[in-house]
Design an enzyme around this catalytic site. Structure first.
Site, PDB file in Angstrom:
ATOM      1  CG  ASN A  30      32.644  46.044  38.878  1.00  0.00           C
ATOM      2  OD1 ASN A  30      32.687  45.682  37.709  1.00  0.00           O
ATOM      3  ND2 ASN A  30      33.271  47.118  39.328  1.00  0.00           N
ATOM      4  CD  GLN A  31      27.842  41.383  34.668  1.00  0.00           C
ATOM      5  OE1 GLN A  31      27.200  41.482  35.702  1.00  0.00           O
ATOM      6  NE2 GLN A  31      28.097  40.204  34.094  1.00  0.00           N
ATOM      7  CG  ASP A  89      38.167  46.096  49.442  1.00  0.00           C
ATOM      8  OD1 ASP A  89      37.236  46.499  48.721  1.00  0.00           O
ATOM      9  OD2 ASP A  89      38.681  46.807  50.323  1.00  0.00           O
ATOM     10  CG  PHE A 117      36.477  49.162  36.233  1.00  0.00           C
ATOM     11  CD1 PHE A 117      37.112  48.018  35.791  1.00  0.00           C
ATOM     12  CD2 PHE A 117      36.400  49.381  37.603  1.00  0.00           C
ATOM     13  CE1 PHE A 117      37.652  47.104  36.685  1.00  0.00           C
ATOM     14  CE2 PHE A 117      36.937  48.475  38.515  1.00  0.00           C
ATOM     15  CZ  PHE A 117      37.561  47.332  38.047  1.00  0.00           C
ATOM     16  CE  LYS A 137      42.415  46.186  34.795  1.00  0.00           C
ATOM     17  NZ  LYS A 137      41.107  46.751  35.127  1.00  0.00           N
TER      18      LYS A 137
END
Ligand code: IMP
Length: 192
Positions: free
Chosen positions: A9-10, A67, A147, A170
């Site tokens: 995941n970029q 995760d 995302f 964030k």
């Protein structure tokens, strides 16, 4: 220090690079030429370890993996460890958000939290770090950044969703940001 982050995941790679800073060269799985790693555990900790262990075993590299799960109180903690494929195998982020909004329709209690577990394998030893952020699920999407469930997650104490706030804001409060900040502090300590 060079260390592998076991993700394709970029977005996540950029978030983590921003948090760890220039002292660390972070290689992700495409950069390592590593295929998708199975995630078959039923806990966040188990999945994080599975991914880190795969890289340690196959590439002999220092590595960490994360995760994350979104736990919604009104849904008894779902989607939790199944957050990525909540709407089914091969679903998009938007499919997941729409399924969540559908299941939450009319729910009065909208409390939720994101939890991240990071597993680090450093020189053959395993360590775990955890981060959490609490908030609520909005009834509609707001914002275009980020995302996953970002457009419907409003963190406690803020009036912007994760998809409306700057990446720096964030990162400073997010589940993954908090877990990675602990990882960074630990790595810094090891380097002393
Ligand atoms: P992963 O374990 O980081 O791949 O996360 C599992 C799923 O949780 C992702 O596919 C996203 O749907 C969701 N997720 C993880 N991190 C975030 C985040 O920072 N914002 C919103 N959704 C996230």
């Amino acid at each position: 220090m060079e260390i592998v982050f076991a993700t394709h995941n970029q977005h996540k790679t950029e978030e983590v690079r921003a948090i760890l800073g220039a002292d660390y060269r972070i290689l992700n799985l495409p950069e390592l030429g590593c295929p998708d790693i199975p995630e078959t555990a039923d806990t966040l900790k188990g999945n994080a370890l599975q991914k880190a262990q795969y890289v340690a075993d196959h590439y002999g590299r220092n590595c960490f993996a994360d995760d994350t799960g979104l736990e919604v109180l009104a849904l008894d903690g779902r989607p939790g460890v199944y957050s990525a494929r909540y709407a089914g195998e091969g679903c998009s982020y938007q499919d997941n958000v729409l399924k969540l909004l559908g299941e939450m329709q009319g729910a009065a209690d909208r409390r939720a939290c994101f939890k991240t577990v990071v597993a680090l394998i450093l020189n053959g030893k395993t360590y775990f770090f955890e981060g959490r952020v609490d908030g609520i699920i909005l009834p509609e999407q707001r914002g275009t950044d980020g995302f996953g469930y970002d457009p419907v997650f409003l963190p406690d104490g803020y009036d912007q969703t994760f998809a409306e706030m700057s990446p720096a804001t964030k990162n400073s409060i997010s589940h993954r940001g908090r877990a990675i900040q602990q990882l960074a502090a630990f790595l810094m300590d090891c380097g002393k």
